[in-house]
Write a protein that holds these residues in place. Structure first.
Motif, PDB file in Angstrom:
ATOM      1  N   HIS A  99       0.930  -1.168   0.252  1.00  0.00           N
ATOM      2  CA  HIS A  99      -0.185  -0.125   0.077  1.00  0.00           C
ATOM      3  C   HIS A  99       0.560   1.838  -0.127  1.00  0.00           C
ATOM      4  O   HIS A  99       2.086   1.425   0.608  1.00  0.00           O
TER       5      HIS A  99
ATOM      6  N   SER B 245      -6.046   3.155   0.747  1.00  0.00           N
ATOM      7  CA  SER B 245      -6.085   2.200   0.718  1.00  0.00           C
ATOM      8  C   SER B 245      -5.394   0.943   1.978  1.00  0.00           C
ATOM      9  O   SER B 245      -5.935  -0.237   2.099  1.00  0.00           O
ATOM     10  N   GLY B 246      -4.843   1.307   2.659  1.00  0.00           N
ATOM     11  CA  GLY B 246      -3.562   0.899   3.456  1.00  0.00           C
ATOM     12  C   GLY B 246      -4.877   1.099   4.927  1.00  0.00           C
ATOM     13  O   GLY B 246      -4.245   0.397   6.279  1.00  0.00           O
TER      14      GLY B 246
ATOM     15  N   SER C 178      -3.967  -5.438  -3.199  1.00  0.00           N
ATOM     16  CA  SER C 178      -2.204  -5.166  -2.694  1.00  0.00           C
ATOM     17  C   SER C 178      -2.268  -6.013  -1.485  1.00  0.00           C
ATOM     18  O   SER C 178      -0.654  -6.127  -0.948  1.00  0.00           O
TER      19      SER C 178
END
Lengths: 294, 173
Positions: A102, B130-131, A191
């Motif tokens: 990420h 997204s993380g 991811s």
């Protein structure tokens, strides 16, 4: 989720780092730490000493020379992702980098770290094997190098020896004008670790005939695999030729099976994604007027 | 080991074990508890801080590795005590949080994004966060919050310098 105690050393030179590594078999290299620190936190790894190589000047930087781009081991993935030299000269690497982890892990994780970690589903080792990159090492006896094929020997296993660390990765630059890339992967979430990934790079002549082609799959076997699709050279990369070449090349893939995906599924998806990657690379190359049109 | 850190513009030092993560040092040594400890192995993003302006996971970095960098935590964003930054305020306005556990990480990830562009697409925002895992909102209101903050920052008197250099400022639609 707290690591066991260890000593932390940040040497000033690469030679000093190699000497420290050679002198202690319980010492390990840390750079970005994006895979190692979770391993430490879960106590799957318990090194006695961490040698921090992230700030060594010898391991930094990206440069193009003699038909290759040399990416220093401690180049952070986020830097490589934005680098104009990589984008222009190693387009397959530029293509896969947004799929590595990420954004926050790419800000710390390094290109060399991903190579040294040798996860069979990781994108950067896949590019190294597919393009036939050379792994440049630092050893107590000085610089050494090794082909990617010899470097990766199994899941998280490389031939790197005690006292050695990855210095840089030498990616070959294709001399052709019209180069295109394609990349696809299947994972539970974007991811996450890929169950199967496929990366392709093709070069076309002015008439659309294939001059050079490279195709690799990751996550399928115990290490990234380059598939021999050289029979596509000279073709126009039509659908029938592509599927024929991939079916011929993937017949003896030794696929892994785990909770997420069976070996049969992985083999089937590898063929499908391989076809898509090659088709995307062909279309991408066809849309490129010349390499200068970056 | 003695470690010298620069946190939210202030130089601070502490005596820490090498195995102590930046996350734990921020929380335990400097009492900056806005940085949240979630999974502690780099999956959830609750511990996100900015290192030289870029979001990183503070649980995946040892404090002894962090000297010489400019570290920004959620405590470093508000312009003054009792005030909120534009992004923090936007999260409140759009109900971009429920339990709030992921919020500091989300806001710092959004902050880094909006330093680079004030016209992010929905995809840019989704990629930027997204993380970071949120188990309450379903992400919709978080994306809305970041868009709202970008809208406000675009029409503010002092746009971020990095964003100004990147793209011409577009009037909010």
């Amino acid at each position: 989720m707290k690591p066991a105690p260890f000593d932390y050393v940040r040497p000033e030179t690469l030679a000093e780092a190699c000497a420290l590594l050679a002198g202690d078999e319980d010492a390990r290299v840390i750079a970005g730490g994006q895979t190692l620190v979770p391993m430490l936190a879960m106590r799957l790894a318990r090194p006695a000493k961490l040698i921090d190589i992230l700030r060594l000047p010898e391991l930094a930087g990206i440069r193009e020379e003699d038909g290759a781009v040399i990416v220093g081991a401690t180049t952070r993935q986020a830097i490589a992702e934005r680098d104009p030299v990589i984008r222009a000269s190693v387009p397959m690497l530029a293509r896969v980098l947004p799929w590595v982890g990420h954004p926050p892990t790419r800000n710390r994780g390094t290109v060399g770290g991903s190579i040294a970690n040798a996860d069979p589903s990781a994108e950067i080792p896949l590019v190294a094997v597919t393009l036939g990159a050379e792994i440049l090492l630092a050893t107590p006896d000085g610089p050494a190098s090794m082909s990617s094929d010899d470097f990766f020997i199994g899941p998280m296993l490389t031939t790197i020896g005690q006292g050695e660390c990855v210095r840089a990765i030498r990616f070959p630059v294709w001399p052709h004008k019209r180069i295109g890339t394609g990349f696809f992967e299947i994972s539970a979430r974007k991811s996450d670790f890929a169950f199967v990934a496929a990366a392709a790079q093709v070069a076309l002549d002015d008439d659309g005939h294939c001059l050079e082609v490279a195709l690799g799959v990751g996550g399928v076997g115990d290490r990234p695999l380059r598939l021999d699709v050289s029979q596509l050279n000279g073709t126009r990369l039509d659908a029938a030729s592509i599927s024929g070449a991939i079916n011929a090349a993937s017949g003896d893939i030794d696929a892994m099976s785990d909770l997420h995906a069976s070996a049969a599924y992985r083999r089937r998806v590898a063929v499908t994604l391989g076809i898509r990657a090659l088709e995307a690379a062909r279309d991408n190359a066809a849309a490129t007027q010349r390499k200068g049109a970056r | 080991m003695k470690v010298d850190l620069r946190i939210n513009g202030i130089n601070r030092s502490a005596e820490v074990e090498p195995r102590k993560t930046l996350l734990d040092v921020l929380r335990e040594n400097f009492l900056l508890n806005g940085t949240h400890a979630g999974c502690e192995h780099g999956v959830c993003g609750a511990c996100t801080v900015l290192v030289d302006g870029e979001p990183v996971r503070s649980c995946l970095m040892f404090a002894v590795q962090a000297d010489g960098y400019e570290i920004t935590t959620i405590e470093g964003l508000a312009p003054a005590p009792g005030e909120l930054s534009v992004i923090q305020d936007a999260f409140c306005e759009t109900h971009g949080l429920q339990c709030g556990y992921c919020t500091p990480g989300m806001i710092l990830a959004a902050h880094a994004l909006l330093q680079n562009t004030l016209t992010p697409t929905r995809e840019d925002i989704a990629e930027a966060i997204s993380g970071n895992i949120c188990r309450c909102t379903g992400y919709g209101q978080i994306i809305e919050a970041v868009q709202f903050a970008a809208d406000r920052l675009r029409v503010a008197n002092t746009p971020r310098p990095a964003a100004l250099a990147e793209k011409p400022i577009v009037e909010a639609k």
